[in-house]
Scaffold this active site. Structure first.
Site, mmCIF file in Angstrom:
data_model
loop_
_atom_site.group_PDB
_atom_site.id
_atom_site.type_symbol
_atom_site.label_atom_id
_atom_site.label_comp_id
_atom_site.label_asym_id
_atom_site.label_seq_id
_atom_site.Cartn_x
_atom_site.Cartn_y
_atom_site.Cartn_z
ATOM 1 N N THR A 88 23.731 19.603 -35.851
ATOM 2 C CA THR A 88 23.730 18.374 -36.650
ATOM 3 C C THR A 88 24.464 17.292 -35.873
ATOM 4 O OG1 THR A 88 23.610 19.572 -38.741
ATOM 5 C CG2 THR A 88 24.495 17.336 -38.828
ATOM 6 N N VAL A 90 26.293 13.691 -34.847
ATOM 7 C CA VAL A 90 27.223 12.650 -35.274
ATOM 8 C C VAL A 90 26.554 11.289 -35.064
ATOM 9 C CG1 VAL A 90 29.395 11.517 -34.634
ATOM 10 C CG2 VAL A 90 29.308 14.003 -34.854
ATOM 11 N N ILE A 124 27.969 20.843 -33.556
ATOM 12 C CA ILE A 124 28.063 19.393 -33.737
ATOM 13 C C ILE A 124 27.493 18.710 -32.498
ATOM 14 C CG2 ILE A 124 29.644 17.434 -33.939
ATOM 15 C CD1 ILE A 124 29.359 19.007 -36.537
ATOM 16 N N LYS A 125 26.483 17.869 -32.708
ATOM 17 C CA LYS A 125 25.839 17.171 -31.592
ATOM 18 C C LYS A 125 26.519 15.830 -31.330
ATOM 19 C CE LYS A 125 21.308 17.199 -30.962
ATOM 20 N NZ LYS A 125 19.857 17.033 -31.293
ATOM 21 N N LEU A 126 26.831 15.608 -30.063
ATOM 22 C CA LEU A 126 27.454 14.358 -29.619
ATOM 23 C C LEU A 126 26.712 13.855 -28.389
ATOM 24 C CD1 LEU A 126 31.058 15.838 -29.594
ATOM 25 C CD2 LEU A 126 30.276 14.193 -31.281
#
EC number: 2.2.1.2
Length: 308
Positions: A88, A90, A124-126
């Site tokens: 998912t 950010v 967590i995708k950044l």
């Protein structure tokens, strides 16, 4: 003969690049990835209409929270039908603000935990900016694993590995797009610049003992996928997954851990920024990708505000 998809699954973890629950159920990937663009598409699927209403009601007019809740609700739904993890993303507008990235990432994990999803099932995708990589380094220390996306350059891959991030998503198709537009040439097979980029990163990681997972992303055709068979993971659209499933041809393993790679180099911030400056493709595609995800995030926010 088994399908190319089944053969690929023998040496690569297959991930679905979609928020479409029906497609995920049909194609049976291990993991799934989402981003603002895919969430915007998911919001238009009739099956998500009730969920949209619910998250907007729960958010009580807070559009930012409604978007986060929608992302988490979509992710939680997907996790019911896959054995692995959901990625998912950010908000891309925070890509140059390390404290804001950390805050948003922690908030997303809290929302997942409130929905009964443990953090070890979430990535967590950044965006792979310097600030994004530093935020990921801190999150990994907190036990929150990360997926560094919009990765186009070797310098980004080097910095991510040094930061100890869990996974990177180098974008094959968008690199191919840039070179095709820039040179006017068509690239196929091992001559594809996107394929060459991921191959170089994979070999560098394996040669230097990095544990960071390489997950090729953004494919334009199954030929690109075939050239990267053996990569740790590949995240693939439902359309291309279906093509692989329908193809009964042979699919040999191409990438293998024993292949030679370059010597390790740890980049300082100034070295990273200079390397990015010297890489026109990497700089342009990173900026373009952040802009596109930001625009789609804004469209999603408008959707949440309109129907509230």
């Amino acid at each position: 003969m088994t399908s190319k998809l089944e053969q690929l699954k023998q040496f690569t973890t297959v991930v679905a690049d979609t928020g479409d629950l029906d497609a995920i159920t049909r194609l049976k990937p291990v993991d799934a990835t989402t981003n603002p663009s895919l969430l915007l598409k998911a919001a238009a699927i009739p099956g998500y209409a009730d969920l949209l209403k619910q998250v907007k009601s729960d958010a009580k007019g807070n559009v930012d929270l409604a978007c986060d809740k929608f992302a988490v609700a979509v992710g939680a739904g997907i996790l019911k039908v896959i054995p692995g993890r959901i990625s998912t993303e950010v908000d891309a507008r925070l890509s140059f603000d390390e404290p804001a990235l950390l805050s948003k990432a922690r908030q997303l994990i809290e929302l997942y935990q409130a929905a009964g999803i443990p953090k070890d099932r979430v990535l967590i995708k950044l965006a792979s900016t310097w600030e994004g990589i530093r935020a990921a380094e801190q999150l990994e220390k907190e036990g929150i694993q990360t997926n560094l996306t919009l990765l186009f350059s070797f310098a980004q891959a080097q910095a991510c590995a040094d930061a100890g991030v869990f996974l990177i998503s180098p974008f094959v198709g968008r690199i191919y797009d840039w070179y095709k537009k820039s040179t006017g040439q068509e690239y196929v097979g091992a001559n594809d610049p996107g394929v060459q980029s991921v191959t170089r990163i994979y070999n560098y990681y394996k040669a230097n003992g990095y544990n960071t997972v390489v997950m090729g992303a953004s494919f334009r055709n199954i030929g690109q996928i075939e050239q990267l068979a053996g990569c740790d993971r590949l995240t693939i659209s439902p359309e291309l997954l279906q093509q692989l499933s329908d193809d009964q041809g042979e699919l040999p393993q191409v990438l293998k851990p024993g292949d030679a790679g370059e010597a390790k180099q740890v980049l300082s911030e100034s070295q990273f920024r200079w390397a990015m400056n010297e890489d026109a493709m990497g700089t342009e595609k990173l900026a373009e990708g952040i802009r596109q995800f930001a625009r789609d995030q804004e469209k999603l926010e408008k959707l949440m505000a309109d129907k509230a």
